[in-house]
Enzyme design. Structure first.
Site, mmCIF file in Angstrom:
data_model
loop_
_atom_site.group_PDB
_atom_site.id
_atom_site.type_symbol
_atom_site.label_atom_id
_atom_site.label_comp_id
_atom_site.label_asym_id
_atom_site.label_seq_id
_atom_site.Cartn_x
_atom_site.Cartn_y
_atom_site.Cartn_z
ATOM 1 N N SER A 49 0.858 -1.336 0.022
ATOM 2 C CA SER A 49 -0.172 0.156 -0.002
ATOM 3 C C SER A 49 0.903 1.182 0.151
ATOM 4 O O SER A 49 0.516 2.195 -0.463
ATOM 5 C CB SER A 49 -0.851 -0.056 1.216
ATOM 6 O OG SER A 49 -1.650 -1.161 1.239
ATOM 7 N N TYR B 156 -0.918 -10.907 3.755
ATOM 8 C CA TYR B 156 -1.384 -9.443 4.053
ATOM 9 C C TYR B 156 -2.521 -9.449 4.486
ATOM 10 O O TYR B 156 -3.682 -9.269 3.833
ATOM 11 C CB TYR B 156 -0.823 -8.648 2.891
ATOM 12 C CG TYR B 156 -0.803 -7.221 3.338
ATOM 13 C CD1 TYR B 156 -1.026 -6.643 4.349
ATOM 14 C CD2 TYR B 156 -0.879 -6.516 2.178
ATOM 15 C CE1 TYR B 156 -1.100 -5.254 4.867
ATOM 16 C CE2 TYR B 156 -0.797 -5.032 2.654
ATOM 17 C CZ TYR B 156 -0.938 -4.341 3.661
ATOM 18 O OH TYR B 156 -0.943 -3.083 3.771
ATOM 19 N N LYS C 200 1.352 -11.034 7.625
ATOM 20 C CA LYS C 200 1.522 -9.432 8.047
ATOM 21 C C LYS C 200 0.378 -9.074 8.628
ATOM 22 O O LYS C 200 -0.571 -9.024 7.919
ATOM 23 C CB LYS C 200 1.770 -8.660 6.904
ATOM 24 C CG LYS C 200 1.961 -7.044 6.976
ATOM 25 C CD LYS C 200 1.846 -6.180 6.000
ATOM 26 C CE LYS C 200 2.115 -4.782 6.325
ATOM 27 N NZ LYS C 200 2.009 -3.813 5.153
ATOM 28 N N THR D 75 -1.905 -6.765 10.212
ATOM 29 C CA THR D 75 -2.238 -5.148 10.361
ATOM 30 C C THR D 75 -3.767 -4.822 10.820
ATOM 31 O O THR D 75 -4.807 -4.689 10.149
ATOM 32 C CB THR D 75 -2.315 -4.454 9.044
ATOM 33 O OG1 THR D 75 -0.760 -4.899 8.492
ATOM 34 C CG2 THR D 75 -2.072 -2.974 9.206
ATOM 35 N N ASP E 79 2.509 0.496 12.714
ATOM 36 C CA ASP E 79 3.423 0.985 13.410
ATOM 37 C C ASP E 79 3.281 1.737 14.821
ATOM 38 O O ASP E 79 4.250 1.633 15.837
ATOM 39 C CB ASP E 79 4.293 2.319 12.597
ATOM 40 C CG ASP E 79 4.265 1.833 11.176
ATOM 41 O OD1 ASP E 79 3.992 0.609 10.714
ATOM 42 O OD2 ASP E 79 4.805 2.557 10.324
ATOM 43 N N GLU E 80 2.320 2.241 15.221
ATOM 44 C CA GLU E 80 1.858 2.977 16.289
ATOM 45 C C GLU E 80 1.688 1.818 17.333
ATOM 46 O O GLU E 80 1.394 2.177 18.645
ATOM 47 C CB GLU E 80 0.633 3.929 16.058
ATOM 48 C CG GLU E 80 -0.757 3.238 15.841
ATOM 49 C CD GLU E 80 -0.852 2.956 14.365
ATOM 50 O OE1 GLU E 80 -1.886 3.519 13.615
ATOM 51 O OE2 GLU E 80 0.101 3.031 13.460
ATOM 52 N N SER F 259 5.174 1.692 7.250
ATOM 53 C CA SER F 259 5.353 2.684 6.527
ATOM 54 C C SER F 259 6.011 3.754 7.138
ATOM 55 O O SER F 259 7.102 4.310 6.410
ATOM 56 C CB SER F 259 3.669 3.372 6.179
ATOM 57 O OG SER F 259 2.977 2.303 5.687
#
Length: 290
Positions: free
Chosen positions: A44, A133, A161, A163, A187-188, A204
């Site tokens: 993405s 993903y 992955k 997410t 990431d957060e 990202s």
């Protein structure tokens, strides 16, 4: 295949063409400056769903040529057109990518048997491995522990992955499939995932924040949670600023302050206003060092 992987951006010029020099600089920055363990290519973050099949192939080629064998490379080949996904899987495998990945098929409300056939069709067409993903917020595809287990029955499907903010499911996956690779995709939330013993992360913001991501991950592995939490707090301050200003556009502007010709985003993504560019530059001045 463990560790910190950058979801690699792609540099485009004002006409939407691949800016090869900029893309090579992005690769070098992530390897030489951020010192990540690998690159996740054409996801993405690379604006994959806005570009042609031939552009995707060209990006795979440039990244492999620039990175060589210095880091592990994962090729995201997922597409609604399964023939394109298979074509890209074969192309990336021939180039020497270490593994493939594919986003779950989206838009149409595919049932699980269709999702399962999609993954098996792609990975059984090549001599390579597959990382699922899973990003339900964007695809609308939620899979249960049992459904992940069915996918993992194919030995060529080696991980996911992940997410999603479902840490209960993440813990159950880790417990049930200790031999599979699990990468955190938010990431957060890296620290929260790291304490559940994920194998790495794909992000990202690692394009500009890879060093902090590595610190969070490694400190969590060492049990130094308070130190990791402080770095996650700084990271989340940065992420909040990036998200408020425009995710991919802001990261590209921040990279430019580091000497990387990161280009612009493809339409229909908008370009940053002069004020937003200034915000991105201020974020870079606050959070990045050359």
């Amino acid at each position: 295949m463990k560790g910190i992987f950058t979801a690699l951006m792609c540099a485009f010029d004002e006409q939407g063409n691949i800016h090869e020099k900029g893309l090579r600089q992005l690769v070098r920055h992530n390897i030489d400056v951020s010192k990540v363990d690998g690159l996740y290519v054409n996801g993405s973050t690379g604006e994959n769903f806005l570009i042609s099949t031939e552009d995707k192939k060209r990006i795979f080629e440039i990244v492999k040529d620039e990175a060589g064998d210095q880091v592990k490379l994962i090729a995201q080949v997922g597409a609604l057109n399964i023939d394109e996904a298979v074509e890209l899987a074969k192309y990336a495998t021939d180039l020497g990518y270490d593994s493939l990945s594919a986003v779950t098929p989206f838009y149409y409300k595919f049932d699980f048997e269709e999702v399962k056939d999609y993954y098996n069709t792609i990975i059984n067409s090549v001599d390579n491995t597959m990382i699922i993903y899973s990003i339900p917020a964007l695809t609308g595809v939620n899979m249960s522990l049992e459904q992940f287990g069915e996918l993992f029955e194919n030995e060529k499907i080696i991980g996911v992955k992940f997410t999603a903010p479902d840490f209960y499911l993440l813990e159950r996956l880790r417990h049930a499939y200790p031999e599979k690779l699990i990468y955190s995709g938010f990431d957060e939330m890296l620290l929260s995932a790291a304490v559940l013993n994920v194998d790495g992360a794909i992000g990202s913001t690692f394009n500009v924040n890879g060093a902090r991501a590595r610190s969070i991950f490694e400190l969590a592995q060492e049990g130094k949670i308070e130190e990791a939490r402080e770095i996650q707090k700084v990271t989340n301050d940065l992420i909040s600023g990036i998200l408020a200003n425009g995710l991919y556009q802001t990261i590209k502007e921040m990279l430019k302050t580091q000497g990387v010709e990161a280009g612009v985003c493809r339409k229909p993504m908008k370009q940053l206003s002069a004020d937003n560019v200034k915000v991105a530059q201020d974020l870079a001045a606050t959070f990045l060092t050359k």
